[in-house]
Motif scaffolding. Structure first.
Motif, PDB file in Angstrom:
ATOM      1  N   LEU A  32       0.824  -1.201   0.000  1.00  0.00           N
ATOM      2  CA  LEU A  32       0.000   0.000   0.000  1.00  0.00           C
ATOM      3  C   LEU A  32       0.865   1.260   0.000  1.00  0.00           C
ATOM      4  N   VAL A  33       1.948   1.213   0.771  1.00  0.00           N
ATOM      5  CA  VAL A  33       2.848   2.366   0.826  1.00  0.00           C
ATOM      6  C   VAL A  33       3.467   2.626  -0.541  1.00  0.00           C
ATOM      7  N   ILE A  34       3.963   1.561  -1.174  1.00  0.00           N
ATOM      8  CA  ILE A  34       4.599   1.701  -2.484  1.00  0.00           C
ATOM      9  C   ILE A  34       3.618   2.256  -3.507  1.00  0.00           C
ATOM     10  N   GLY A  35       2.436   1.639  -3.590  1.00  0.00           N
ATOM     11  CA  GLY A  35       1.466   2.047  -4.595  1.00  0.00           C
ATOM     12  C   GLY A  35       0.911   3.440  -4.353  1.00  0.00           C
ATOM     13  N   GLY A  39       1.607   6.762  -6.499  1.00  0.00           N
ATOM     14  CA  GLY A  39       0.403   7.279  -7.137  1.00  0.00           C
ATOM     15  C   GLY A  39       0.141   8.730  -6.797  1.00  0.00           C
ATOM     16  N   LEU A  40       0.465   9.133  -5.574  1.00  0.00           N
ATOM     17  CA  LEU A  40       0.257  10.524  -5.185  1.00  0.00           C
ATOM     18  C   LEU A  40       1.289  11.463  -5.803  1.00  0.00           C
ATOM     19  N   ILE A  68      -1.401   7.194 -15.141  1.00  0.00           N
ATOM     20  CA  ILE A  68      -1.935   6.335 -14.086  1.00  0.00           C
ATOM     21  C   ILE A  68      -2.132   4.912 -14.600  1.00  0.00           C
ATOM     22  N   ALA A  69      -2.667   4.779 -15.807  1.00  0.00           N
ATOM     23  CA  ALA A  69      -2.862   3.446 -16.383  1.00  0.00           C
ATOM     24  C   ALA A  69      -1.535   2.718 -16.566  1.00  0.00           C
ATOM     25  N   VAL A 172      -5.784   4.759  -7.000  1.00  0.00           N
ATOM     26  CA  VAL A 172      -6.464   5.619  -6.022  1.00  0.00           C
ATOM     27  C   VAL A 172      -5.609   6.845  -5.703  1.00  0.00           C
ATOM     28  N   GLY A 173      -4.322   6.622  -5.454  1.00  0.00           N
ATOM     29  CA  GLY A 173      -3.439   7.740  -5.162  1.00  0.00           C
ATOM     30  C   GLY A 173      -3.312   8.697  -6.330  1.00  0.00           C
ATOM     31  N   GLY A 174      -3.262   8.177  -7.554  1.00  0.00           N
ATOM     32  CA  GLY A 174      -3.087   9.028  -8.724  1.00  0.00           C
ATOM     33  C   GLY A 174      -4.289   9.887  -9.047  1.00  0.00           C
ATOM     34  N   LEU A 175      -5.488   9.426  -8.707  1.00  0.00           N
ATOM     35  CA  LEU A 175      -6.693  10.201  -9.007  1.00  0.00           C
ATOM     36  C   LEU A 175      -6.829  11.429  -8.110  1.00  0.00           C
TER      37      LEU A 175
END
Length: 244
Positions: A32-35, A39-40, A68-69, A172-175
């Protein structure tokens, strides 16, 4: 009268009323931390860099969604391959350890004794414990994997779970940093809102991560904000420098 002991093990004494509270989901939190962290920061840096070069929010959103994709696929695949490598490494080392217990049993028993000796076992107690462990080959190999090689057996389906967790967290982070560009018409207000949302998300994410792992929440939140902010600022400055 039946004995209260089972194979020499006494009944469990009473403990904490709520049970022992130990954190056991470190691999999931790591994914979760990595993604989420990537993403943020990466889509935010891309959108911020484009904000200084173009004035069309639809173009920024399109580029951000494409990133993001691509990032979701790349990060998820990376997590899958890493977990698969761990699983293959475990299988290979276990097979080697099983073969060594067959080819060199006395040497392997000595290694068991050496490991137990570190924990204070001596004399007859050490000899009996060594023989007890070596009397069952599966238990023997389990002991060597855990205490000699320090390799834990991966959970079944770990590779697919890691890929889904990292990829989903990245999306989720990227959006979050892209959301203002989808809602607002002007680029500069969208950039300011994106900075605020991303900073808030980094603080909240760091706080939740620290709570889950038992660390001080405020320190975890500030550390995550600082690290994510530095990464985003670096990417933003490089994008502005390259783009002129």
């Amino acid at each position: 009268m039946p004995s209260p002991y089972r194979e020499g093990l006494p009944p469990q004494p009473p403990g904490p009323p709520e049970g022992e509270q130990h954190f056991t989901a470190s691999q999931t939190v790591r994914d979760l931390v990595i993604g989420t962290a990537d993403g943020l920061t990466v889509p935010f840096a891309l959108a911020a860099g484009l904000s200084g070069a173009v004035a069309a929010n639809p173009l920024i959103v399109t580029a951000g969604m494409a990133e993001i994709a691509a990032g979701c696929v790349a990060m998820g695949l990376g997590g899958y391959l890493a977990a698969r490598t761990d699983a293959q490494h475990y299988v290979t080392e276990r097979a080697r350890e099983e073969q060594e217990t067959r080819d060199y049993p006395e040497r392997e028993k000595w290694e068991v004794s050496a490991l137990l000796h570190r924990y204070g076992l001596r004399g007859e107690t050490l000899a009996r414990a060594t023989e007890a462990i070596a009397s069952d080959r599966r238990r023997w190999v389990d002991f060597m994997m855990r205490f000699e090689l320090e390799i834990a057996e991966p959970a079944p389906g770990r590779a697919a779970q890691s890929a889904a967790t990292i990829g989903g967290a990245y999306v989720v982070g990227g959006l979050i940093p892209l959301a203002p560009y989808m809602v607002l018409a002007e680029t500069l207000p969208a950039l300011a809102a994106s900075c605020g949302l991303t900073g808030t998300a980094l603080l909240g994410f760091g706080w939740l991560k620290a709570r889950a792992t038992g660390l001080p929440p405020l320190r975890g939140a500030l550390q995550t904000l600082l690290i994510g902010g530095l990464a985003a600022a670096t990417a933003f400055l490089v994008a502005r420098w390259v783009g002129g």
